[in-house]
Design a protein around this motif. Structure first.
Motif, short mmCIF file in Angstrom:
data_model
loop_
_atom_site.label_atom_id
_atom_site.label_comp_id
_atom_site.label_asym_id
_atom_site.label_seq_id
_atom_site.Cartn_x
_atom_site.Cartn_y
_atom_site.Cartn_z
N LEU A 233 14.51 -4.14 -2.39
CA LEU A 233 15.19 -4.67 -1.21
C LEU A 233 16.56 -4.02 -1.02
O LEU A 233 16.96 -3.70 0.10
CB LEU A 233 15.30 -6.19 -1.31
N ALA A 234 17.29 -3.80 -2.12
CA ALA A 234 18.60 -3.15 -2.04
C ALA A 234 18.46 -1.71 -1.57
O ALA A 234 19.26 -1.22 -0.76
CB ALA A 234 19.30 -3.21 -3.40
N SER A 235 17.43 -1.02 -2.06
CA SER A 235 17.19 0.36 -1.66
C SER A 235 16.88 0.44 -0.16
O SER A 235 17.37 1.32 0.54
CB SER A 235 16.02 0.95 -2.46
N CYS A 236 16.07 -0.49 0.33
CA CYS A 236 15.76 -0.52 1.76
C CYS A 236 17.03 -0.76 2.57
O CYS A 236 17.26 -0.10 3.59
CB CYS A 236 14.73 -1.60 2.06
N LEU B 186 8.99 -9.83 -18.65
CA LEU B 186 8.18 -9.35 -17.52
C LEU B 186 8.70 -9.96 -16.22
O LEU B 186 8.88 -9.25 -15.23
CB LEU B 186 6.72 -9.71 -17.72
N ARG B 187 8.99 -11.27 -16.22
CA ARG B 187 9.49 -11.93 -15.01
C ARG B 187 10.83 -11.33 -14.59
O ARG B 187 11.05 -11.05 -13.42
CB ARG B 187 9.63 -13.43 -15.22
N ARG B 188 11.73 -11.12 -15.53
CA ARG B 188 13.03 -10.52 -15.21
C ARG B 188 12.86 -9.13 -14.62
O ARG B 188 13.52 -8.76 -13.65
CB ARG B 188 13.94 -10.47 -16.44
N ASP B 189 11.96 -8.33 -15.20
CA ASP B 189 11.75 -6.97 -14.69
C ASP B 189 11.09 -7.00 -13.31
O ASP B 189 11.43 -6.20 -12.43
CB ASP B 189 10.91 -6.14 -15.68
N PHE B 190 10.16 -7.93 -13.10
CA PHE B 190 9.53 -8.11 -11.78
C PHE B 190 10.58 -8.47 -10.74
O PHE B 190 10.67 -7.83 -9.68
CB PHE B 190 8.46 -9.21 -11.88
N GLU B 191 11.39 -9.47 -11.02
CA GLU B 191 12.41 -9.88 -10.07
C GLU B 191 13.44 -8.77 -9.84
O GLU B 191 13.86 -8.53 -8.71
CB GLU B 191 13.09 -11.17 -10.55
N GLY B 192 13.80 -8.07 -10.90
CA GLY B 192 14.72 -6.94 -10.76
C GLY B 192 14.14 -5.82 -9.92
O GLY B 192 14.84 -5.21 -9.11
N ALA B 193 12.84 -5.57 -10.09
CA ALA B 193 12.18 -4.51 -9.31
C ALA B 193 12.15 -4.87 -7.83
O ALA B 193 12.39 -4.02 -6.97
CB ALA B 193 10.76 -4.26 -9.84
N ASN C 206 0.80 -1.22 0.00
CA ASN C 206 0.00 0.00 0.00
C ASN C 206 0.84 1.27 0.00
O ASN C 206 0.43 2.28 -0.56
CB ASN C 206 -0.95 0.01 1.20
N LYS C 207 2.01 1.24 0.62
CA LYS C 207 2.80 2.46 0.73
C LYS C 207 3.97 2.51 -0.24
O LYS C 207 4.39 3.58 -0.64
CB LYS C 207 3.29 2.63 2.17
N ASP C 208 4.53 1.36 -0.59
CA ASP C 208 5.63 1.30 -1.54
C ASP C 208 5.12 0.65 -2.82
O ASP C 208 4.78 -0.53 -2.81
CB ASP C 208 6.80 0.48 -0.97
N HIS C 209 5.07 1.42 -3.89
CA HIS C 209 4.56 0.90 -5.16
C HIS C 209 5.72 0.37 -5.98
O HIS C 209 6.65 1.10 -6.30
CB HIS C 209 3.80 1.98 -5.92
N ILE C 210 5.66 -0.91 -6.32
CA ILE C 210 6.69 -1.56 -7.12
C ILE C 210 6.01 -2.02 -8.41
O ILE C 210 5.12 -2.87 -8.38
CB ILE C 210 7.31 -2.75 -6.38
N THR C 211 6.43 -1.46 -9.53
CA THR C 211 5.84 -1.79 -10.82
C THR C 211 6.91 -2.32 -11.77
O THR C 211 8.10 -2.12 -11.56
CB THR C 211 5.15 -0.58 -11.45
#
Length: 113
Positions: free
Chosen positions: A56-59, A44-51, A30-35
């Motif tokens: 997680l790296a940003s956190c 799509l799967r590679r971009d999903f996993e990369g996102a 709800n607070k962190d939007h990951i697209t």
């Protein structure tokens, strides 16, 4: 709508006819939007996993705990009569109301899948 799973996160799979591409977002955030998006399922799967990895790296870089998509806790509003009936059934079974409701929900989920 399809779904993908990676590292405890679930992502949607949708199609945009206008853009002729697949896209999605991590569900339950709800607070962190990951697209993410891609031209085919593999992209799509590679971009999903990369996102998810980037999130997680940003956190980690900011020293904050990543949000979990679902906390495992939610409120349900019911009538007093249903509440009373659940309490009585839970007591008869020798379990808490939470355990009774959790068991009922688990049963429904298992039947759906």
């Amino acid at each position: 709508m399809g779904q993908m799973k990676y590292r405890g996160y679930t992502g949607s799979v949708e199609y945009s006819e206008e853009d002729n591409c697949l896209f999605g977002k991590v569900l339950g955030m709800n607070k962190d939007h990951i697209t993410y998006e891609g031209t085919d399922v593999n992209t799509l799967r590679r971009d999903f996993e990369g996102a998810v990895d980037d999130y997680l790296a940003s956190c980690a870089a900011r020293g904050v705990a990543p949000r979990k998509p679902y906390s495992g806790s939610f409120n349900v509003r019911i009538t007093p009569e249903i509440h009373s009936a659940i309490a009585a059934l839970a007591q008869q079974a020798g379990i808490t109301i939470n355990a009774f409701v959790r068991n009922a929900l688990e049963k429904e989920v298992k039947m759906a899948y």
